[in-house]
Scaffold this motif. Structure first.
Motif, PDB file in Angstrom:
ATOM      1  N   ALA A  25     -55.451  30.855 -28.971  1.00  9.23           N
ATOM      2  CA  ALA A  25     -56.380  29.845 -29.495  1.00  9.23           C
ATOM      3  C   ALA A  25     -57.823  30.166 -29.106  1.00  9.23           C
ATOM      4  O   ALA A  25     -58.146  30.336 -27.922  1.00  9.23           O
ATOM      5  CB  ALA A  25     -55.988  28.466 -28.984  1.00  9.23           C
ATOM      6  N   GLY A  26     -58.679  30.274 -30.118  1.00 10.71           N
ATOM      7  CA  GLY A  26     -60.099  30.508 -29.886  1.00 10.71           C
ATOM      8  C   GLY A  26     -60.488  31.960 -29.749  1.00 10.71           C
ATOM      9  O   GLY A  26     -61.674  32.258 -29.538  1.00 10.71           O
ATOM     10  N   ILE A  73     -52.353  35.815 -14.402  1.00  9.83           N
ATOM     11  CA  ILE A  73     -51.971  34.531 -14.980  1.00  9.83           C
ATOM     12  C   ILE A  73     -50.485  34.354 -14.689  1.00  9.83           C
ATOM     13  O   ILE A  73     -49.718  35.316 -14.834  1.00  9.83           O
ATOM     14  CB  ILE A  73     -52.236  34.521 -16.504  1.00  9.83           C
ATOM     15  N   PRO A  74     -50.032  33.179 -14.272  1.00  8.81           N
ATOM     16  CA  PRO A  74     -48.626  33.030 -13.857  1.00  8.81           C
ATOM     17  C   PRO A  74     -47.633  32.988 -15.018  1.00  8.81           C
ATOM     18  O   PRO A  74     -46.901  32.019 -15.218  1.00  8.81           O
ATOM     19  CB  PRO A  74     -48.636  31.728 -13.054  1.00  8.81           C
ATOM     20  N   VAL A  75     -47.627  34.069 -15.787  1.00 12.16           N
ATOM     21  CA  VAL A  75     -46.550  34.322 -16.743  1.00 12.16           C
ATOM     22  C   VAL A  75     -46.041  35.729 -16.445  1.00 12.16           C
ATOM     23  O   VAL A  75     -46.809  36.608 -16.034  1.00 12.16           O
ATOM     24  CB  VAL A  75     -47.004  34.189 -18.210  1.00 12.16           C
ATOM     25  N   ARG A 235     -56.442  29.880 -19.924  1.00 16.19           N
ATOM     26  CA  ARG A 235     -55.563  28.820 -20.428  1.00 16.19           C
ATOM     27  C   ARG A 235     -54.997  29.175 -21.798  1.00 16.19           C
ATOM     28  O   ARG A 235     -53.804  28.943 -22.067  1.00 16.19           O
ATOM     29  CB  ARG A 235     -56.337  27.498 -20.489  1.00 16.19           C
ATOM     30  N   ALA A 236     -55.806  29.749 -22.665  1.00 19.70           N
ATOM     31  CA  ALA A 236     -55.331  30.111 -24.002  1.00 19.70           C
ATOM     32  C   ALA A 236     -54.231  31.163 -23.910  1.00 19.70           C
ATOM     33  O   ALA A 236     -53.231  31.093 -24.651  1.00 19.70           O
ATOM     34  CB  ALA A 236     -56.490  30.616 -24.850  1.00 19.70           C
ATOM     35  N   ASP A 319     -57.608  28.919 -14.291  1.00 18.37           N
ATOM     36  CA  ASP A 319     -57.589  27.460 -14.462  1.00 18.37           C
ATOM     37  C   ASP A 319     -56.185  26.946 -14.751  1.00 18.37           C
ATOM     38  O   ASP A 319     -56.007  25.927 -15.392  1.00 18.37           O
ATOM     39  CB  ASP A 319     -58.540  27.044 -15.600  1.00 18.37           C
ATOM     40  N   VAL A 320     -55.165  27.679 -14.242  1.00 20.00           N
ATOM     41  CA  VAL A 320     -53.800  27.234 -14.469  1.00 20.00           C
ATOM     42  C   VAL A 320     -53.053  27.061 -13.144  1.00 20.00           C
ATOM     43  O   VAL A 320     -51.830  27.062 -13.100  1.00 20.00           O
ATOM     44  CB  VAL A 320     -53.036  28.230 -15.385  1.00 20.00           C
TER      45      VAL A 320
END
Length: 323
Positions: A25-26, A73-75, A235-236, A319-320
Motif C-alpha cells: 500500500a502506497g 520487520i517481524p515477518v 507497516r505497509a 513501527d510494528v
C-alpha cells in the motif's frame, strides 16, 4: 508512488506479492524472485535491493556494525525444522546428535540459520557441545574457493576449509562424517549417505511440543535509510506479507484445483494445523518473542555476536513493535 525494489525467494508466501495480487500500500514494488543462496550472495555482496529476505543470524550480525545498515520487520518468509537436514555417512556409526562429538561436520555457510539452530538445539536438548565437532566449510555440490559472503569464525570452534571437492562428495567418501545443510546433497539417498533422523517428523514434533518453536530461517529486512526516507513503508510491508500468507493458506485449502502437486494437500494442511495450531507461522513480535529470545541466545553462544540482543532490538526503529 515511491518505487522500491524487493528481493525474495520463490514460495507460495511470496508469489502473491510478485504478481501484484497483494500490493504494498502506497508503494510501487518491483519484486524479484530468485534462489535463496543466489539472493543472499547478491544482497550481502552488492546490497542491490531496498527490501530483501535476509538470513536471520546474519541480520543479527549486522546490528553490531556502527552503521546498522538494515532494519528487520517481524515477518519470517522461511521456517523449517532442520532435524531432517542432518545427513551422515552411514559407515560413521552416528546414531544420535551426541555421537557427532569429535566428528567432521560439513557446512556451506557457518552463520546460516540452519547451522545456528542445529548447534544450539543439539547442545541444549541433545547433549552435544557446540564446540565438540570439527566444522568443514565448502561448496555443497562443487568445490568453492572461499566464502561467498563475509563470515566470522569464532576462535573457540575448530574449522577447516575445503576447496578441492564438494561437501556432497566428501560425505559420500567418508572424509566428513556429517553435513548440516539447508538443501539435501546429491549423494543422498545412497548406499553411503543417510539422514541422522531417517523419520524426522516425530523428533521435530517432540521439539515443538517441548519449546513451541517452529524455527525461522529468514527475516524480512530493509535498508535503514530507505525506511527512514519512506514513513509508513515498514507497516505497509508488514501488512502485505501477512496478507500474502493468508492468500497462500487459502490456496492450500482450495481443492477445486490443487495449487501444488501434493495429492493430499488439504489433509496435510489440516494435520499441520491440528499438530502445531492454526497460527503456526505467526508474524509480529508478540507471538515470536520466545523464539526470538532463543535465537538471540544461540547466536551469542556461538560467538557470532557479543551483544545480548533483546527481541525488541531486532526491530528497533520500526513501527510494528506492538504487533
Amino acid at each position: 508512488m515511491p518505487r522500491i525494489s524487493i528481493g525474495l525467494s520463490d514460495s507460495d508466501r511470496t508469489r502473491p506479492l510478485a504478481s501484484g495480487e497483494v500490493p504494498i500500500a502506497g508503494f510501487d514494488a518491483d519484486v524479484t524472485l530468485m534462489g535463496v543462496q543466489a539472493l543472499f550472495n547478491r544482497q550481502l555482496g552488492e546490497h542491490v535491493f531496498d527490501v530483501c529476505e535476509f538470513p536471520l543470524a546474519t541480520y543479527l550480525r549486522t546490528l553490531e556494525r556502527p552503521d546498522r545498515p538494515y532494519l528487520a520487520i517481524p515477518v519470517f518468509p522461511s521456517r523449517h525444522f532442520r532435524f531432517s537436514s542432518v545427513f551422515v555417512n552411514k559407515a560413521a556409526g552416528i546414531a544420535a546428535p551426541a555421537d557427532l562429538a569429535g566428528r567432521r561436520i560439513g557446512l556451506m555457510v557457518f552463520d546460516m540459520a540452519a547451522a545456528v539452530w542445529l548447534r544450539g538445539i543439539f547442545e541444549e536438548h541433545h547433549g552435544l557441545d557446540r564446540t565438540a565437532p570439527i566444522y568443514v566449510t565448502g561448496g555443497l555440490e562443487a568445490p568453492r574457493a572461499g566464502d561467498e559472503h563475509p563470515q566470522h569464525y569464532p576462535a573457540k570452534f575448530r574449522i577447516e576449509h575445503r576447496t578441492d571437492r564438494s561437501l556432497a562428495e566428501l560425505l559420500a567418501t567418508g572424509e566428513i562424517d556429517a553435513l548440516y545443510t539447508a538443501r539435501a546433497p546429491s549423494t543422498w539417498p545412497s548406499a553411503t549417505v543417510g539422514r541422522l533422523f531417517e523419520d524426522p517428523k516425530p523428533v521435530e514434533l517432540a521439539y515443538y511440543a517441548r519449546t513451541g518453536i517452529f524455527p525461522p530461517m529468514h527475516v524480512l529486512a530493509l535498508k535503514r535509510k530507505v525506511a527512514e526516507a519512506n514513513p509508513g513503508l515498514v507497516r505497509a510491508l508488514y501488512d502485505a506479507f501477512v496478507a500474502a500468507a493468508a492468500v497462500a493458506r487459502a490456496r492450500l485449502f482450495d481443492q477445486a484445483a490443487l495449487s501444488t502437486s501434493l495429492p493430499w494437500q488439504l489433509e496435510a494442511l489440516l494435520e499441520t494445523e491440528r499438530l502445531l495450531g492454526r497460527d503456526y507461522w505467526p508474524a509480529g513480535l508478540a507471538k515470536n518473542r520466545a523464539m526470538l529470545e532463543v535465537i538471540c541466545r544461540y547466536v551469542r553462544e556461538d560467538g557470532l555476536v557479543d551483544t545480548a540482543f533483546t527481541p525488541e532490538e531486532l526491530f528497533e526503529g520500526g513501527d510494528v513493535l506492538d504487533t
